[in-house]
Design an enzyme around this catalytic site. Structure first.
Site, PDB file in Angstrom:
ATOM      1  CB  THR A  72      40.501 -44.654-106.176  1.00 40.69           C
ATOM      2  OG1 THR A  72      39.642 -43.571-106.524  1.00 40.69           O
ATOM      3  CG2 THR A  72      40.428 -45.728-107.243  1.00 40.69           C
ATOM      4  CD  GLN A 179      31.854 -36.471-102.703  1.00 41.10           C
ATOM      5  OE1 GLN A 179      31.791 -35.372-102.165  1.00 41.10           O
ATOM      6  NE2 GLN A 179      32.538 -36.662-103.813  1.00 41.10           N
ATOM      7  CB  SER A 200      39.503 -38.929-100.696  1.00 40.55           C
ATOM      8  OG  SER A 200      40.499 -38.766-101.666  1.00 40.55           O
ATOM      9  CG  HIS A 202      40.892 -34.678-103.514  1.00 37.89           C
ATOM     10  ND1 HIS A 202      39.989 -34.340-104.493  1.00 37.89           N
ATOM     11  CD2 HIS A 202      40.924 -36.032-103.484  1.00 37.89           C
ATOM     12  CE1 HIS A 202      39.514 -35.442-105.034  1.00 37.89           C
ATOM     13  NE2 HIS A 202      40.053 -36.481-104.437  1.00 37.89           N
ATOM     14  CB  CYS A 324      34.810 -40.712-111.438  1.00 38.01           C
ATOM     15  SG  CYS A 324      35.889 -40.209-110.124  1.00 38.01           S
TER      16      CYS A 324
HETATM   17  N1  PLP Z   1      34.054 -42.490-103.586  1.00 33.27           N
HETATM   18  C1  PLP Z   1      33.289 -41.412-103.773  1.00 33.27           C
HETATM   19  C2  PLP Z   1      31.896 -41.406-103.232  1.00 33.27           C
HETATM   20  C3  PLP Z   1      33.776 -40.305-104.460  1.00 33.27           C
HETATM   21  O1  PLP Z   1      32.997 -39.244-104.649  1.00 33.27           O
HETATM   22  C4  PLP Z   1      35.099 -40.345-104.960  1.00 33.27           C
HETATM   23  C5  PLP Z   1      35.647 -39.226-105.752  1.00 33.27           C
HETATM   24  O2  PLP Z   1      34.933 -38.499-106.388  1.00 33.27           O
HETATM   25  C6  PLP Z   1      35.876 -41.496-104.727  1.00 33.27           C
HETATM   26  C7  PLP Z   1      35.311 -42.534-104.043  1.00 33.27           C
HETATM   27  C8  PLP Z   1      37.279 -41.586-105.217  1.00 33.27           C
HETATM   28  O3  PLP Z   1      38.088 -40.651-104.548  1.00 33.27           O
HETATM   29  P1  PLP Z   1      39.566 -40.339-105.023  1.00 33.27           P
HETATM   30  O4  PLP Z   1      39.450 -39.891-106.446  1.00 33.27           O
HETATM   31  O5  PLP Z   1      40.031 -39.257-104.134  1.00 33.27           O
HETATM   32  O6  PLP Z   1      40.348 -41.581-104.902  1.00 33.27           O
END
Ligand code: PLP
Length: 392
Positions: A72, A179, A200, A202, A324
């Site tokens: 994010t 992803q 990311s 995690h 989200c």
């Molecule tokens: N972009 C995509 C495609 C995601 O699936 C996610 C999280 O689900 C994010 C961005 C945001 O990732 P983070 O919550 O680790 O910042």
């Protein structure tokens, strides 16, 4: 609990935890305090992590990797950073309707500031039309943002083609690969001319709260505004003491993701889909014919609300869409953009596997879902009308 919500987040790999522990305990030096041994050790550890990430992406130089708190933050930095820095060249950004809220909300903020945003539609397979993309580019376009793989459906975008179009038309390309990375074969930044890309940890069995933004070193350097003013960390672009344990974890996790046998994950996912389609009537796999992440399944089960289904199978962790979007009652913007009706979108579940998913867990999931669907439908007047052909 059977955990099949790996697109929301993943279990920390044991080996990753072991690599992190020394930096949470005895090796607690500040990576910027290189005057002493403990600081130098921490510094070496983060340089190793940077190298592991660069190698995994086939980046040409580790200095192209900038650490952030997650995708994010990286998305906000990339999109706003380019927008603010390149305003003199244009105010137009192109993205798609099925992006993650981190991209969509960032673009919405920029729109309020006067930027012109084009949200490309997708077809029923979740793909944008490359000709539409080409014709949407104007002399005011400064950035194209497109995800590598969709978090809800797993559908993989033709990012090589998009990157080549951007290169040809001299527009920067930011790819949200949150992803994609660590969930399929490695992406090669030597071969695909992506300018900016985020990850990311995690999402691939690393720790939460850590990610990275890749910024390609070009002959004419990509200029981004400073993200966090402070110390000289990340070349002064993002100040703040390094979370060494998290960085070590991200490096280990990305390196280990290369060892995953993705075919086995794909076989389990395909088996689950086949069994559900065989045992239940009116089941549709969204994006089935497309190139998809091997772990992801988006399944519409006609006249079975995902919220109701999930409450009937409390021991199976699946999702009704993206984590989200949880909390909003609106049907998924991704599925609506693909042409599903709001009713069908609300009857869609996302199942996302990991390298830890076992055959037994898949069997247990099939059994639980089939039983729950039969129970819900047998008590549903809507389903009865639908079966009699009196309802769509
Ligand atoms: N972009 C995509 C495609 C995601 O699936 C996610 C999280 O689900 C994010 C961005 C945001 O990732 P983070 O919550 O680790 O910042």
């Amino acid at each position: 609990m059977v955990y099949l919500d790996n697109n929301a987040t993943t279990r920390l790999d044991d080996a990753v935890l072991q690599a992190m522990l020394p930096f949470l305990k005895d090796e607690y030096g500040n990576a910027s305090s290189t005057q002493h041994r403990m600081g130098r050790k921490a510094n070496e550890a983060i340089q190793k992590a940077r190298m592991q990430i660069a190698q995994s992406l086939s980046a040409s130089d580790p200095s192209e990797i900038f650490f952030t708190s997650g995708a994010t933050e990286a998305i906000n930095w990339a999109v706003k950073g380019v927008a603010e820095r390149y305003t003199s060249l244009g105010n137009h950004i192109i993205t798609s309707q099925t992006e993650h809220p981190a991209v969509l909300q960032t673009c919405a903020q920029l729109q309020k500031k006067g930027f012109n945003i084009t949200y490309l539609p997708v077809n029923q397979d979740g793909l944008i039309n490359l000709e539409h993309l080409k014709s949407a580019i104007t002399d005011k376009t400064i950035l194209i943002c497109l995800m590598a793989a969709n978090n809800e459906t797993g559908i993989i975008n033709p990012i090589t083609a998009v990157a080549n179009i951007c290169k040809e038309r001299n527009v920067l390309f930011f790819c949200d690969a949150t992803q994609y990375i660590g969930k399929t074969d490695q992406l090669n930044l030597q071969e695909i001319p992506i300018d900016l890309l985020c990850i990311s940890a995690h999402k691939f069995h690393g720790p939460k709260g850590i990610g990275a933004l890749y910024i390609r070193k070009k002959r004419q350097p990509i200029q981004l505004e400073t993200l966090i003013a402070g110390g000289q960390q990340e070349n002064g672009f993002r100040g703040g003491t390094y979370p060494v344990h998290n960085l070590v974890g991200m490096g280990e996790a990305i390196a280990r993701s290369a060892e995953t046998d993705w075919q086995t994950v794909a076989d389990k996912r395909d088996y689950l889909e086949r069994q559900l389609a065989k045992k239940l009537k009116h089941v549709a796999i969204n994006g089935e014919q497309q190139d998809r992440l091997c772990n992801t399944s988006s399944i519409t089960i006609k006249h079975v609300l995902s919220s109701e289904l999930m409450s009937q199978i409390p021991d199976i962790a699946i999702s009704s869409g993206s984590a989200c979007a949880t909390g909003t009652r609106d049907p998924s913007h991704v599925l609506l953009a693909m042409g599903l009706s709001p009713d069908d979108a609300k009857c869609t579940i996302r199942i996302s596997l990991s390298k830890y998913t076992t055959d037994g867990e898949i069997e247990q999931t099939i059994e639980a879902i089939v039983a729950a669907v039969h129970k819900i439908r047998s008590n549903s007047p809507t389903w009865m009308l639908f079966e009699k052909g009196l309802l769509d």
